[in-house]
Design an enzyme around this catalytic site. Structure first.
Site, PDB file in Angstrom:
ATOM      1  N   GLU A 195     -13.239   1.985  -5.770  1.00  0.00           N
ATOM      2  CA  GLU A 195     -12.134   1.623  -5.134  1.00  0.00           C
ATOM      3  C   GLU A 195     -11.870   0.310  -4.423  1.00  0.00           C
ATOM      4  OE1 GLU A 195     -14.675   3.717  -2.175  1.00  0.00           O
ATOM      5  OE2 GLU A 195     -14.294   3.615  -4.246  1.00  0.00           O
TER       6      GLU A 195
ATOM      7  N   ARG B 148      -0.178  -9.671   3.822  1.00  0.00           N
ATOM      8  CA  ARG B 148       0.867  -8.887   2.689  1.00  0.00           C
ATOM      9  C   ARG B 148       0.154  -8.094   1.782  1.00  0.00           C
ATOM     10  NH1 ARG B 148       2.539 -14.668   2.052  1.00  0.00           N
ATOM     11  NH2 ARG B 148       1.850 -14.318   0.079  1.00  0.00           N
TER      12      ARG B 148
ATOM     13  N   ARG C 188      -2.223 -15.003   5.538  1.00  0.00           N
ATOM     14  CA  ARG C 188      -1.039 -14.549   5.531  1.00  0.00           C
ATOM     15  C   ARG C 188      -0.510 -13.942   4.229  1.00  0.00           C
ATOM     16  NH1 ARG C 188       0.787 -19.579   7.506  1.00  0.00           N
ATOM     17  NH2 ARG C 188       1.057 -20.286   5.197  1.00  0.00           N
TER      18      ARG C 188
ATOM     19  N   ASP D 233     -11.025  -2.852   0.029  1.00  0.00           N
ATOM     20  CA  ASP D 233     -11.420  -1.915  -0.083  1.00  0.00           C
ATOM     21  C   ASP D 233     -10.592  -0.681   0.436  1.00  0.00           C
ATOM     22  OD1 ASP D 233     -14.555  -0.437  -0.976  1.00  0.00           O
ATOM     23  OD2 ASP D 233     -13.892   0.776   0.586  1.00  0.00           O
TER      24      ASP D 233
ATOM     25  N   ASP E  16      -7.112   8.977  -8.609  1.00  0.00           N
ATOM     26  CA  ASP E  16      -6.712   8.217  -9.722  1.00  0.00           C
ATOM     27  C   ASP E  16      -5.131   7.717  -9.581  1.00  0.00           C
ATOM     28  OD1 ASP E  16      -9.145   8.147 -10.780  1.00  0.00           O
ATOM     29  OD2 ASP E  16      -8.422   9.784 -12.547  1.00  0.00           O
TER      30      ASP E  16
ATOM     31  N   ARG F 103       0.749 -13.653  -5.952  1.00  0.00           N
ATOM     32  CA  ARG F 103       1.505 -14.761  -6.488  1.00  0.00           C
ATOM     33  C   ARG F 103       1.188 -15.015  -7.958  1.00  0.00           C
ATOM     34  NH1 ARG F 103      -1.147 -18.997  -2.366  1.00  0.00           N
ATOM     35  NH2 ARG F 103      -2.758 -17.954  -3.710  1.00  0.00           N
TER      36      ARG F 103
END
Length: 383
Positions: A276, A296, A292, A233, A250, A265
């Site tokens: 949002e 990222r 992890r 969010d 936007d 991935r």
């Protein structure tokens, strides 16, 4: 499986080979071919009982065997209810050959065996096969017309005109059907693609997320992995809209979508579920791998910028589950997303621009002299 649609050929949309389809459409195609073979054989058999149409002797028996061959060819299609690309191509070439056999068995081919009989293989090739198979059949159609009409014309000019008209009409009709088929497939694929996409960001939508749940749950059970849901969010997004306008908001959403698409991935599912809020679904081996990946994603959001320099951060909640046999994947998906959503609100309360997870319990600080280990989360539903 990334979260943005990638354009393909034919004006941005891949056109699949109709003979490669699976499911109800494939069964209908096979049954249609079988029915056409049977109907064609039944209509052709009438000539056996009409005087003056067939030549006497061996041609009559050859003609009867050819009609029987059509029925035999229809049986595997009706039983198996599937026709591969090469199977269909073989049937098309068989139809061309059958026409030649009929021509040699008929007393007056020009009257009783016109090249219009080649409409069946020509239209089947146009509707069910690929480009090069259609081109091959167009060449074969021209050759067959030449061989079939040769004995009926003494003049080479007359023969050339008749072959040109007959083969030209057949090939033009087949080409027109092929173009119509491509157009229909493009429109259907465009409609299907748009039904899975968020129009603003180009990311997948809730519908696509639900459709992918059974696949992810099956793969997780097969591989012994866990399904991770990450709810993102954007922080203070309403404030950005109020201060700079919805056009700026936007633009931020599109910039965030681009950054996340480059970060997830290939097998992950990235979708915008509304406003949002975005969701990432993926398979992980343990909670650390999910953490992890979420980190990222958080970094990718904070690093994204619009052309006007606007930027946002994101609060991310994570939840994991081990799918079990017999559970409904869609219901399990939304239970998992609800837990990740609760974790996301925990990240908001902790100060935003951070990752929170459902499986790490909050513990009080140990008292002086107390050596207390943090208990592990249960491994059953949410890990």
């Amino acid at each position: 499986m990334i979260g943005r649609w990638q354009p393909g050929p034919f004006g941005g949309i891949d056109v699949p080979d109709a003979s490669k389809s699976r499911g109800p459409e494939h069964r209908v195609a096979a049954l249609t071919l079988a029915a056409l073979l049977v109907v064609g054989a039944a209509m052709g058999t009438i000539n056996l009982f009409v005087n003056g149409v067939l030549r006497d002797g061996a041609p009559r028996w050859l003609y009867a065997a050819t009609m029987g061959l059509c029925i035999v060819a229809a049986v595997p299609l009706a039983v198996r209810r599937r026709a591969s690309r090469w199977h269909t191509f073989g049937l098309v070439l068989l139809g061309d050959l059958i026409y030649l056999v009929i021509v040699f068995c008929i007393e007056d081919p020009v009257r009783y065996a016109t090249p219009l009989m080649l409409l069946f293989p020509a239209f089947v090739a146009a509707w069910f096969l690929g480009v090069w198979e259609l081109l091959v059949n167009m060449v074969v159609t021209t050759v067959v017309c030449l061989v079939a009409l040769w004995p009926s014309y003494d003049s080479a000019v007359a023969l050339g005109v008749q072959v040109g008209v007959s083969a030209g009409m057949l090939n033009a009709g087949a080409l027109g059907i092929f173009i119509l088929r491509v157009r229909i497939q493009r429109l259907l694929m465009a409609t299907q693609t748009l039904s899975h996409l968020d129009p603003l960001t180009g990311l997948h939508n809730r519908r696509y997320l639900v459709e992918q749940a059974p696949r992810l749950w099956r793969q997780a059970r097969r591989d012994g992995t866990r399904v991770a849901a990450m709810v993102l969010d954007l922080d203070h997004f309403k404030r950005l809209n109020d201060a700079h306008g919805h056009a700026a908001g936007d633009a931020v959403l599109r910039a965030v979508a681009g950054s996340l698409t480059a970060t997830v991935r290939p097998a992950d599912v990235l979708a915008r579920t509304g406003g949002e809020e975005l969701v990432v679904l993926g398979l992980v081996g343990d909670p650390d791998e999910a953490a992890r990946l979420a980190e990222r994603l958080r970094s990718a959001v904070s690093a994204s910028r619009t052309d006007d320099g606007h930027a946002v951060t994101a609060s991310i909640g994570i939840a994991l589950t081990r799918p079990v046999d017999g559970e409904d994947a869609t219901d399990a998906l939304w239970r998992l997303v609800d837990r990740a959503d609760a974790a996301m609100y925990e990240a908001k309360q902790q100060g935003r621009d951070r990752v929170a997870s459902m499986w790490v319990p909050r513990a009080r600080s140990p008292l002086p002299g107390e050596n207390r280990a943090v208990p592990e989360a249960p491994a059953s539903d949410v890990a």
